[in-house]
Each structure stands twice: as C-alpha cells, then as structure tokens.
Design an enzyme around this catalytic site. Structure first.
Site, mmCIF file in Angstrom:
data_model
loop_
_atom_site.group_PDB
_atom_site.id
_atom_site.type_symbol
_atom_site.label_atom_id
_atom_site.label_comp_id
_atom_site.label_asym_id
_atom_site.label_seq_id
_atom_site.Cartn_x
_atom_site.Cartn_y
_atom_site.Cartn_z
ATOM 1 N N HIS A 1 58.277 -31.121 14.852
ATOM 2 C CA HIS A 1 57.725 -30.408 13.771
ATOM 3 C C HIS A 1 56.851 -31.442 12.993
ATOM 4 C CE1 HIS A 1 57.424 -28.179 9.827
ATOM 5 N NE2 HIS A 1 56.925 -27.296 10.788
ATOM 6 N N ASP B 1 49.240 -29.180 12.264
ATOM 7 C CA ASP B 1 48.195 -28.190 11.741
ATOM 8 C C ASP B 1 46.645 -28.884 11.356
ATOM 9 O OD1 ASP B 1 50.829 -26.694 10.259
ATOM 10 O OD2 ASP B 1 51.297 -28.804 9.905
ATOM 11 N N HIS C 1 48.942 -30.779 7.002
ATOM 12 C CA HIS C 1 49.685 -29.659 6.761
ATOM 13 C C HIS C 1 49.250 -28.665 5.210
ATOM 14 C CE1 HIS C 1 52.637 -26.915 4.985
ATOM 15 N NE2 HIS C 1 52.719 -26.471 6.169
#
Length: 262
Positions: free
Chosen positions: A19, A48, A61
């Site tokens: 992640h 992201d 992000h």
C-alpha cells in the site's frame, strides 16, 4: 463461479499489496518506497494519482503537498515545475506515474484515481505503456470508474465501485436470484475484484457471505489497509484473496508462515 477474468489477476491468491509502497521512513508513494517493496518480493504495488495544473500525472495520495512533503499547495493548482521540486519527507521526489510503469515493468499496479481530471490521463498512460495487463483502476467515485471503463473497455481491469460494493453486501444475503442480478451489473461495470475495508461506518463489510458472493461472481476480494498481523491471519482464514498493508515485512512474515508467500 463466473468467467469474469483479467490477466491482472494471474497471480495465485492470496495477493500481497504494498500500500503506497509501504510507509517506511515516511516515504510513501515514492520510487524509493516501490523499489524497497519490490526488493522485499512484492509484485503488486498500490498507488494513487493526481493531475497537476498543466496536465502531468503524478503518483501521490493527498490532494495537497502539505502533509508529506517540504512544499505546500494543491496539486491541481500547481504546475509540474513546482510539484517536481517538492520532496517527500524532505528527501524523495514526487514520481510521475508513467515513470513508475517504466521502472517496474514486472509489477502490477493498483491505482486509485483521486480526481476527475486524472481519469483520462491515467487510461492514456496505460495505453501508451501497453500496460493493460498490469494496472487495475479503483476509485471511491463511481463516475470516475464509469469513465475509466468507457475509455479503456474490456482491456482495463477495475475494482467494484462504492455502489457495487453496497449492492454486493446487500445481495450477499439475498440468494441466487439476487446474485444473478448482481452478476449482470458486474458484467456491465467490468469489475474483476472488490476492494474494501473490513468495516465501514461501523458496519462489517468483509464476512463469509460477502466473500462467497464475490467469489460466485468471479471477483476477488482485496482488503485494505491491514497493518495488524492478527487481523491479517483472521482475514486469510476467512478466505480473502488479497491484503493491502503499509507494514510490508509484517505481511510478508504472515504469508511466509502460512506458506503462501510467492
């Protein structure tokens, strides 16, 4: 189980996702973090994307640079010349998404598109790189997923949107007739997986019925963001197909203990 399949998911389950590349030293979503994840053996990386004011797609992000870099301001309001000077944790540059695709040609990318403006550049970046088999697009915005699928077609892997997740949870209690309706909806949406937290708004999302319904529809279940080893074991015992974590060594240890580290 249905035949909803995509080469993105060609790895034996369960899948370990890094992640944001992991959060070691506060260097999330940097090339350094992704290199570290790959060196640890991770094949699936989560990131992201945002778009700068002059149309450059970056892996980041937050909507602004403030939290994790030595600069400030909203990415959408800044040109790449300014975003490119920012340093995550005062050290690492904000990467271009296309550069990540190029640097890690064997990696699979799970990409959360964080703005409407980023959708078309993201799909175009995947097209230019010929990375249809290596990217899965997700978003909290149903509209962004609809747009991405319209642009990418069946070549583009995506996760189920928020509305689809709500439907799946509801209809997992509703029997086979309800599942047939959901299967038709899933085919229209083109989702190959469902990516969810364990709980949302105090409601348990991931349970045996939810997982079983997703599996009958041919979709994998990936859970985020799990950093506790006991929860990792519990979710794997339930039969989830993937776990996203910030604690890369911890998840690798759990997978190794269970004999599923690929």
């Amino acid at each position: 189980m249905s035949d909803i399949r995509h080469p993105y998911l060609d790895s034996p389950a369960p899948i370990a996702f890094a992640h944001r590349g992991g959060t070691a030293d506060g260097l999330e979503n940097t090339a350094w973090a992704f290199r570290r994840a790959v060196d640890l053996g991770y094949r699936y990386l989560e990131t992201d994307v945002h778009l700068t004011s002059d149309g450059v797609l970056v892996a980041f992000h937050d909507a602004s640079l403030d939290r994790v870099t030595d600069a400030g301001g909203r990415i959408a309001d800044l040109p790449w010349s300014e975003v490119g000077r920012a340093r995550v944790a005062g050290r690492e540059p904000v990467p271009l998404f296309e550069e990540l695709l190029e640097e890690f040609p064997e990696a699979r990318w799970n990409v959360d598109t964080k703005s409407d403006a980023a959708v078309e550049p993201l799909v175009e970046a995947v097209r230019r790189a010929g990375a249809w088999d290596r990217v899965c697009v997700g978003s909290f915005s149903e509209a962004r997923l609809v747009r991405a699928r319209a642009l990418g077609g069946s070549r583009l892997a995506s996760s189920l949107g928020t509305r689809g997740v709500a439907d799946l949870r509801l209809l997992s209690r509703g029997g086979r007739a309800a599942e047939r309706l959901l299967l038709a909806a899933a085919r229209r949406r083109g989702a190959v997986c469902v990516q969810v937290p364990e709980r949302a708004y105090g409601i348990r999302v991931v349970d045996p019925a939810f997982i079983a319904a997703a599996h009958r529809l041919g979709m994998q279940v990936h859970v985020w963001t799990i950093n506790d080893e006991a929860r990792m074991h519990a979710l794997l015992d339930l039969g989830v197909d993937g776990i996203m974590t910030d604690r890369l060594e911890a998840l690798r240890t759990v997978f190794t203990e269970r004999g599923v580290w690929a």
